[in-house]
Motif scaffolding. Structure first.
Motif, PDB file in Angstrom:
ATOM      1  N   ILE A   1     -13.451  -2.110   5.851  1.00 27.48           N
ATOM      2  CA  ILE A   1     -12.049  -2.396   6.161  1.00 27.48           C
ATOM      3  C   ILE A   1     -11.939  -3.141   7.488  1.00 27.48           C
TER       4      ILE A   1
ATOM      5  N   GLU B   1      -3.184  -8.967   8.624  1.00 21.12           N
ATOM      6  CA  GLU B   1      -2.960 -10.408   8.468  1.00 21.12           C
ATOM      7  C   GLU B   1      -2.565 -10.842   7.062  1.00 21.12           C
ATOM      8  N   SER B   2      -2.657  -9.957   6.070  1.00 17.49           N
ATOM      9  CA  SER B   2      -2.265 -10.378   4.715  1.00 17.49           C
ATOM     10  C   SER B   2      -1.873  -9.174   3.878  1.00 17.49           C
TER      11      SER B   2
ATOM     12  N   ARG C   1      -2.777  -8.714   0.825  1.00 18.75           N
ATOM     13  CA  ARG C   1      -3.966  -8.279   0.100  1.00 18.75           C
ATOM     14  C   ARG C   1      -4.771  -7.284   0.921  1.00 18.75           C
ATOM     15  N   ARG C   2      -4.847  -7.533   2.221  1.00 16.12           N
ATOM     16  CA  ARG C   2      -5.596  -6.642   3.116  1.00 16.12           C
ATOM     17  C   ARG C   2      -4.896  -5.283   3.208  1.00 16.12           C
TER      18      ARG C   2
ATOM     19  N   ILE D   1       2.918  -6.942   7.652  1.00 14.20           N
ATOM     20  CA  ILE D   1       2.160  -8.189   7.720  1.00 14.20           C
ATOM     21  C   ILE D   1       2.666  -8.961   8.943  1.00 14.20           C
TER      22      ILE D   1
END
Lengths: 247, 83
Positions: free
Chosen positions: B22, B43-44, B46-47, B70
């Motif tokens: 992670i 930052e995203s 998806r993350r 985000i």
């Protein structure tokens, strides 16, 4: 007048591609150079470095960076630096670069930096070998920054680090981890030279503004702190101009 | 035996967040009476989703609220004069 854009802790991987680019395309209208205060990548892999170059490369203005702790995670920091350098990005670690901008010389000295803490709560170069290695690393890096800052004569001198040189810009972080976020030795190095501005990242929950004991302005440009693609700072101002050219 | 919402759990989650997979050192973990809240920014999307998926998968019997934002990435509208 010189305008420099700055951001840190962008942690680029494939999932971030395209997020910064629209704002970066406008950067040449707003600033003369871009400084990156470390943690360019997420795990410090070559593949992530290539993603960073795709997102932050080819901007039409000089880009100058230091690496951060994330960029060391995979022990590939030398190759990460090579990828950046091959794309035209200047990577500093104990050295300097001088940019000629609008007839002025902007000098940038950079190191990643390291932890150790601040006055009254700092680690000492004493005891176990591991502890002496830790603080010894901090001292060596800070000395390299001081030597770099003192090595150039320019119109405006900027210190670029990943770790924080003052505790002011850590406000918001747990006190218990200050020693892992920065060290006073970096601040002392910055104060040893005629530094106009110190930029750092690393402290995602910290504060934006501070000053060294010697009075040098310090800005934490970690992306989660500034909450925009980059900040813009104006140096060597001939007149006050609070509005950017582009809107 | 169900997982206790104690400081050991909080420390284990923090350790998961900062490990190699992670690699997010800026996520906060807050204990509430019957749940855990993950905070901070990444930052995203998806993350963020991957973080929450991994924590939920590791602790299926813990009610985890994913309140991770985000970070905005728009161009600045102002310049700061340094003096």
């Amino acid at each position: 007048m010189i305008r420099i854009a700055a951001v840190g802790d962008v942690h680029v991987d494939k999932d971030v591609l395209g997020r910064f680019r629209p704002a970066l395309e406008e950067l040449p209208e707003r600033a003369d150079a871009l400084l990156i205060a470390g943690d360019l990548t997420r795990h410090g892999t070559v593949e992530e470095a290539r993603c960073f170059v795709t997102e932050f490369g080819g901007l039409g203005v000089p880009v100058v960076a230091v690496l951060g702790n994330h960029d060391h995670q995979s022990d590939q920091q030398a190759r990460v630096s090579d990828v950046l350098t091959e794309s035209g990005i200047t990577v500093l670690e104990g050295d300097t670069t001088v940019l000629e901008l609008h007839g002025h010389r902007l000098g940038i000295a950079g190191v990643k930096g390291f932890g150790g803490g601040f006055a009254g709560a700092s680690a000492s170069n004493f005891g176990e070998r591991e502890m002496k290695d830790f603080v010894g690393t901090t001292e060596v890096i800070a000395e390299r920054l001081e030597n770099a800052l003192k090595s150039i004569e320019v119109d405006a001198l900027v210190a670029l680090t990943h770790y924080a040189p003052v505790p002011d810009t850590l406000l918001g972080e747990p006190l218990e981890i200050y020693a892992f976020l920065g060290c006073y030795q970096l601040g002392r190095a910055i104060d040893a030279a005629p530094t106009a501005l110190a930029l750092h990242g690393h402290a995602h929950h910290g504060s934006e503004r501070g000053r060294t004991p010697g009075g040098v302005p310090v800005r934490n440009v970690a992306h989660p702190v500034i909450k925009q693609a980059y900040n813009v700072y104006q140096l060597l101002t001939e007149h006050v101009d609070a509005e950017l050219v582009a809107s | 035996m169900s997982t206790q919402l104690d400081e050991y759990l909080e420390a284990e989650i923090q350790s998961m967040l900062t490990d190699g997979r992670i690699a997010e050192l800026g996520i906060t973990v807050q204990r509430r009476e019957h749940l855990l809240v993950l905070g901070g920014e990444v930052e995203s999307g998806r993350r963020r989703d991957e973080i929450c998926r991994q924590i939920n998968e590791r602790f299926p019997d813990v009610h985890i609220v994913c309140d991770i934002g985000i970070t905005r990435a728009s161009a600045p509208s102002e310049v700061e004069e340094i003096s």
